[in-house]
Design a protein around this motif. Sequence first.
Motif, PDB file in Angstrom:
ATOM      1  N   LEU A   1       5.921  16.505   6.097  1.00 42.78           N
ATOM      2  CA  LEU A   1       6.427  16.125   4.783  1.00 42.78           C
ATOM      3  C   LEU A   1       7.167  17.304   4.147  1.00 42.78           C
ATOM      4  CD1 LEU A   1       6.494  13.902   2.651  1.00 42.78           C
ATOM      5  CD2 LEU A   1       4.292  14.716   1.811  1.00 42.78           C
TER       6      LEU A   1
ATOM      7  N   GLU B   1       4.626   5.657   8.827  1.00 43.85           N
ATOM      8  CA  GLU B   1       3.294   5.069   8.995  1.00 43.85           C
ATOM      9  C   GLU B   1       3.369   3.726   9.710  1.00 43.85           C
ATOM     10  OE1 GLU B   1       1.228   4.894   5.302  1.00 43.85           O
ATOM     11  OE2 GLU B   1       0.608   7.006   5.369  1.00 43.85           O
TER      12      GLU B   1
ATOM     13  N   THR C   1       6.976   8.692   4.389  1.00 46.94           N
ATOM     14  CA  THR C   1       5.594   8.216   4.403  1.00 46.94           C
ATOM     15  C   THR C   1       5.498   6.782   4.927  1.00 46.94           C
ATOM     16  OG1 THR C   1       5.018   9.664   2.538  1.00 46.94           O
ATOM     17  CG2 THR C   1       3.518   7.862   3.027  1.00 46.94           C
TER      18      THR C   1
ATOM     19  N   SER D   1      -0.011  10.716   8.338  1.00 43.09           N
ATOM     20  CA  SER D   1       0.585  11.442   7.217  1.00 43.09           C
ATOM     21  C   SER D   1      -0.027  12.831   7.072  1.00 43.09           C
ATOM     22  CB  SER D   1       0.406  10.665   5.913  1.00 43.09           C
ATOM     23  OG  SER D   1       1.093   9.437   5.962  1.00 43.09           O
TER      24      SER D   1
ATOM     25  N   LEU E   1       8.954   8.775  -0.476  1.00 41.72           N
ATOM     26  CA  LEU E   1       7.867   7.875  -0.097  1.00 41.72           C
ATOM     27  C   LEU E   1       8.308   6.920   1.006  1.00 41.72           C
ATOM     28  CD1 LEU E   1       6.264   6.955  -3.552  1.00 41.72           C
ATOM     29  CD2 LEU E   1       5.113   8.071  -1.642  1.00 41.72           C
TER      30      LEU E   1
END
Length: 580
Positions: free
Chosen positions: A341, A370, A366, A376, A362
């Motif tokens: 990240l 995912e 993320t 994560s 996001l």
Amino acid sequence: MHLLVRENRTLDEQDQAEDLGLPPADLVVLSFTESDLLGLSHAYNQRVTENPLVQTPSLQLTHLARLRHPMSIDLYIDTTLQQARCVVVRLLGGLDYWRYGAEELAGWCRANKVPLALLPGECAQTLKTSPNQQADDPRLAELSSVEPEKRKRLIEFFRQGGPRNMACALHLMGTMAGLEIDDGAQPEPVPAWGVYRTFAAQLGPHKGAQPGRASNPLTPQSIDAAGGSPPQTCGAAYVPCSAVLPKGLTTRAVLLFYRAHLLVSDHTALEVFAQSLAAHGCAVDMVFVTSLKEVEVAKGVAAYLAQVQPDCVLNGTVFSSKNQQGYSPLVQSGVPVFQLLQPGSTQALWQQSARGLTRADLAMQTVLPELDGSISTFPLSFRQQATPGHPAARVPYAPGIALTVARIMGWLRLRCLTSAQRKIGLVVSDYPGAGLAQESGHVAHAVGLDTFASLCSIQHILQNDGYKTGTLLPRAALVAALAKSPCQPFLSLAEYQQLATRLEPAFMASVQAAWGPPEHDKMVQNGQFCHRVVVQEHLTIAVQPDRGQAADRKALYHDPDSPPATLMWRFTSGYSMCKN
């Protein structure tokens, strides 16, 4: 080619004049893309560091996003350009994106006999994938005053990018200014993917590690580590025992990151992160890519992963790693994939935001990863708070690096253990339910599903795979133990005090202020925290503790401003560290 998210600019983002107040310099470079400015900045700093006794022409870099208003351009010409010996402008989008500035600059440079090079801003990859894109803009060439051959070389130095090409571009600008001698250096292309550098594990060898290994022969080209930013340390950090590898073993990871970051030398945080992993016993191969969706890149990365057989993959690219056919070289590797990240905001903005990540971060860093099955992690870096008009590099975020290292090393430790050595914890929910007694909720509730039947199946699967699960409990026994039986002791006050010393004092103060001292907790009996827990040798099944007090279940369950209750955080952090 992947362009950094923050690069594209338009003319209508700002309509107010401003004086940037940037000091004059021998060489002045303006661009709409931070990639250009960051690459030159790194090349300049590298040159000064390596040759401190050699006189180097001064350099001023300016982001064109801050020079959209005509008055801003006039002020800039009257101040920053007054000592310029050479001016270079790289225009992403062509002349029409900055026509007034280009024409005014050309007039001033002609009047003052200062060499001017106006360059198109498209990168090599864009020209490769867009056959109709012009390699040069004749209007920019007409406004320029430098020799056509030197301008052509300068265009290609910027298009190819990378530490070596940026250093050559800087030297060529010095020759245009009459301050240096042209060495005739030619642009060199950077491959679509390759091994940048390897950090060797700092512990004894393990079957999956090859400390100090040279770049893999499958790699089309290896980039000299000397061209990158020197790694820094992220500081000492507490790593729980669950994240420490068994004695004498090391592991190996492959870290994928965008070639765009390599081209502008903006990968310091990733090097710091890789160095920290290596210090904990995990060798790291840093591999740059243009995009995992490019067919040849995906094939090359898949072949590389198949040959080195890493214990995990660290993905520094964004979006989904799958192509339109659903294929991903990362998923096919068969090892855990961790999504790294790197938010696009500054640390200050991230801390001030209740949400933390922007919608774009996001989605790209993320949610989509995912869906591919990636794990994560935590922020490794943030954008630097830069002076107006100057580029903003990324700076490492030490707490995020430490947390990410601990998470990854925990997973790698599991890969080093046999099934019989691993300890598993299963936690079922206890969500507040309407019409129920305040001291209870929906234990293991899932709409349309039978959680207790799933627990029974999981027990059998683990036992068949060699895990120590003890005597398996039938469904009725699990219901009785987790929903009806008295609570069982699982953590002593002494163990709690030991855990508390490893957490932030401010956090501990907030917990005690909200819920009182631990010994007064209603779940403490005879110096032990008690909860609904079933322990079967190496398998532990438990009910999620209350986040707050039972009387305020619905009001506090999702309150982000309330610290977790005493039992809640002790269970989630303490049980795994002290018991397993």
